[in-house]
Scaffold this motif. Sequence first.
Motif, PDB file in Angstrom:
ATOM      1  N   VAL A   1       0.857  -1.184   0.000  1.00 26.79           N
ATOM      2  CA  VAL A   1       0.000   0.000   0.000  1.00 26.79           C
ATOM      3  C   VAL A   1       0.895   1.237   0.000  1.00 26.79           C
ATOM      4  O   VAL A   1       2.037   1.200   0.449  1.00 26.79           O
ATOM      5  N   THR A   2       0.367   2.349  -0.496  1.00 26.19           N
ATOM      6  CA  THR A   2       1.203   3.540  -0.676  1.00 26.19           C
ATOM      7  C   THR A   2       1.173   4.478   0.515  1.00 26.19           C
ATOM      8  O   THR A   2       2.029   5.354   0.625  1.00 26.19           O
ATOM      9  N   ASP A   3       0.199   4.324   1.407  1.00 26.88           N
ATOM     10  CA  ASP A   3       0.120   5.154   2.610  1.00 26.88           C
ATOM     11  C   ASP A   3      -0.452   4.297   3.732  1.00 26.88           C
ATOM     12  O   ASP A   3      -1.651   4.033   3.758  1.00 26.88           O
ATOM     13  N   LEU A   4       0.409   3.852   4.625  1.00 22.22           N
ATOM     14  CA  LEU A   4      -0.004   2.890   5.644  1.00 22.22           C
ATOM     15  C   LEU A   4      -1.058   3.461   6.581  1.00 22.22           C
ATOM     16  O   LEU A   4      -2.000   2.755   6.981  1.00 22.22           O
ATOM     17  N   ALA A   5      -0.956   4.739   6.912  1.00 25.69           N
ATOM     18  CA  ALA A   5      -1.939   5.348   7.807  1.00 25.69           C
ATOM     19  C   ALA A   5      -3.313   5.401   7.154  1.00 25.69           C
ATOM     20  O   ALA A   5      -4.345   5.130   7.790  1.00 25.69           O
ATOM     21  N   THR A   6      -3.354   5.744   5.867  1.00 28.60           N
ATOM     22  CA  THR A   6      -4.621   5.773   5.147  1.00 28.60           C
ATOM     23  C   THR A   6      -5.218   4.373   5.045  1.00 28.60           C
ATOM     24  O   THR A   6      -6.430   4.191   5.213  1.00 28.60           O
ATOM     25  N   SER A   7      -4.376   3.387   4.779  1.00 26.89           N
ATOM     26  CA  SER A   7      -4.853   2.007   4.707  1.00 26.89           C
ATOM     27  C   SER A   7      -5.328   1.511   6.066  1.00 26.89           C
ATOM     28  O   SER A   7      -6.315   0.778   6.153  1.00 26.89           O
ATOM     29  N   ARG A   8      -4.653   1.900   7.117  1.00 27.66           N
ATOM     30  CA  ARG A   8      -5.076   1.520   8.467  1.00 27.66           C
ATOM     31  C   ARG A   8      -6.476   2.039   8.761  1.00 27.66           C
ATOM     32  O   ARG A   8      -7.317   1.334   9.325  1.00 27.66           O
ATOM     33  N   ALA A   9      -6.733   3.278   8.383  1.00 21.65           N
ATOM     34  CA  ALA A   9      -8.057   3.858   8.621  1.00 21.65           C
ATOM     35  C   ALA A   9      -9.141   3.073   7.898  1.00 21.65           C
ATOM     36  O   ALA A   9     -10.266   2.944   8.400  1.00 21.65           O
ATOM     37  N   PHE A  10      -8.819   2.515   6.734  1.00 18.19           N
ATOM     38  CA  PHE A  10      -9.809   1.760   5.973  1.00 18.19           C
ATOM     39  C   PHE A  10      -9.955   0.332   6.500  1.00 18.19           C
ATOM     40  O   PHE A  10     -11.058  -0.118   6.831  1.00 18.19           O
ATOM     41  N   TRP A  11      -8.857  -0.408   6.572  1.00 14.32           N
ATOM     42  CA  TRP A  11      -8.911  -1.832   6.918  1.00 14.32           C
ATOM     43  C   TRP A  11      -9.272  -2.065   8.392  1.00 14.32           C
ATOM     44  O   TRP A  11      -9.969  -3.034   8.716  1.00 14.32           O
ATOM     45  N   VAL A  12      -8.815  -1.191   9.259  1.00 13.57           N
ATOM     46  CA  VAL A  12      -9.043  -1.378  10.701  1.00 13.57           C
ATOM     47  C   VAL A  12     -10.259  -0.595  11.175  1.00 13.57           C
ATOM     48  O   VAL A  12     -11.220  -1.163  11.701  1.00 13.57           O
ATOM     49  N   ASP A  13     -10.239   0.712  10.971  1.00 11.57           N
ATOM     50  CA  ASP A  13     -11.301   1.553  11.525  1.00 11.57           C
ATOM     51  C   ASP A  13     -12.631   1.382  10.794  1.00 11.57           C
ATOM     52  O   ASP A  13     -13.696   1.531  11.403  1.00 11.57           O
ATOM     53  N   THR A  14     -12.592   1.090   9.501  1.00 14.34           N
ATOM     54  CA  THR A  14     -13.828   0.969   8.722  1.00 14.34           C
ATOM     55  C   THR A  14     -14.265  -0.489   8.567  1.00 14.34           C
ATOM     56  O   THR A  14     -15.384  -0.846   8.921  1.00 14.34           O
ATOM     57  N   LEU A  15     -13.368  -1.358   8.066  1.00 13.95           N
ATOM     58  CA  LEU A  15     -13.754  -2.761   7.879  1.00 13.95           C
ATOM     59  C   LEU A  15     -13.851  -3.511   9.203  1.00 13.95           C
ATOM     60  O   LEU A  15     -14.675  -4.405   9.355  1.00 13.95           O
ATOM     61  N   GLY A  16     -12.973  -3.196  10.140  1.00 12.53           N
ATOM     62  CA  GLY A  16     -13.057  -3.835  11.449  1.00 12.53           C
ATOM     63  C   GLY A  16     -12.084  -4.975  11.676  1.00 12.53           C
ATOM     64  O   GLY A  16     -12.256  -5.753  12.623  1.00 12.53           O
ATOM     65  N   LEU A  17     -11.035  -5.093  10.860  1.00 12.60           N
ATOM     66  CA  LEU A  17     -10.006  -6.091  11.137  1.00 12.60           C
ATOM     67  C   LEU A  17      -9.199  -5.687  12.369  1.00 12.60           C
ATOM     68  O   LEU A  17      -9.049  -4.500  12.675  1.00 12.60           O
ATOM     69  N   GLN A  18      -8.675  -6.686  13.074  1.00 16.30           N
ATOM     70  CA  GLN A  18      -7.944  -6.468  14.310  1.00 16.30           C
ATOM     71  C   GLN A  18      -6.436  -6.464  14.055  1.00 16.30           C
ATOM     72  O   GLN A  18      -5.938  -7.238  13.246  1.00 16.30           O
ATOM     73  N   ILE A  19      -5.726  -5.592  14.749  1.00 14.80           N
ATOM     74  CA  ILE A  19      -4.274  -5.484  14.594  1.00 14.80           C
ATOM     75  C   ILE A  19      -3.586  -6.528  15.465  1.00 14.80           C
ATOM     76  O   ILE A  19      -3.764  -6.569  16.682  1.00 14.80           O
TER      77      ILE A  19
END
Length: 326
Positions: free
Chosen positions: A24-42
């Motif tokens: 991914v080209t921006d890890l923070a932006t991807s984190r907001a999508f995959w974790v905060d929006t989709l709900g995957l756990q870190i």
Amino acid sequence: MPVPPPVLHPPFNTVRLSHITYTVTDLATSRAFWVDTLGLQISAETDTALHLRAMEERNHHSIILQQGVEPRAGALAFKLYEDADLDRAADWFSAQGQGTTFTDDPLTGRTLHTTDPHGVPLDFYARMTRLPSIHQNYALYHGVKPLRIDHFNLFSPDVDGSIDFWTQMGFRTTEYTEDAETGKCWAAWMHRKGGVHDIAFTNGIGPRLHHTAFWVPTPLNIIDLLDLMSTTGYRDNIERGPGRHGISNAFFLYIRDPDGHRIEIYCSDYQTVDPDHEPIHWDLKDPSRQTLWGAPAPRSWFEEGTLFEGLAPREPALKAQPIVAP
């Protein structure tokens, strides 16, 4: 072409699909999508990578997001039954003319790296680091409430060839689409874990990754995700659905992450564990094949996909065209 019969005693025992790495080209932006929006756990987080898992998964991760320059897909990873299967798999791939190497990974231990005949990168392991169960920690559930990774779908330049190779590996075809004019397969759905598929192949410029899918509890979770995405800046990331597939009978939604990687949110398919389960045939021109109900797939769904790192795709030999939305 009728699909080949299943190989019920394959040269090595694959349990299921396991995980994939996305650049991914921006890890923070991807984190907001995959974790905060989709709900995957870190599971683990550094400045350059995120390891993620869904709510029912005990393995350390099913998705790795890796900071990079261009969006790419890494190897498709599969879990084998036991350590001895790694050597059986290496011997079999070598006999097919595919190169093999082993590495010692801190999370998956001894890991086999190889490719299929089209060059799709594949990883196999037997044991991954395990984490405590969280499936009854309901305070963690948010977003679409993803339960587990379900399948990979790839564009293949030769679907019949893909079916043949993966059948020899012990993957069993549950459903397939045939082009009546040529008798060739346009798509196929193949499994190991007893669902409709762990991996699917769709005719197209490839090999490229079409999507990775996650299983969710109910169709209402998908509706909730649509409400969330449409009101938090992700409306344009909704590509197709909701709807119900004819193939697999699944209730589906296709979305794109900030880098364009396609994700299917998926529920309601059926059990396929019987060894004499017969594959279902579909004609390419049957409109209920791709969509039992709902809008037809847009052109992007047939033409756009994620490149594999270092792998140049090629045009498919089969030029048959499915139904495409205007």
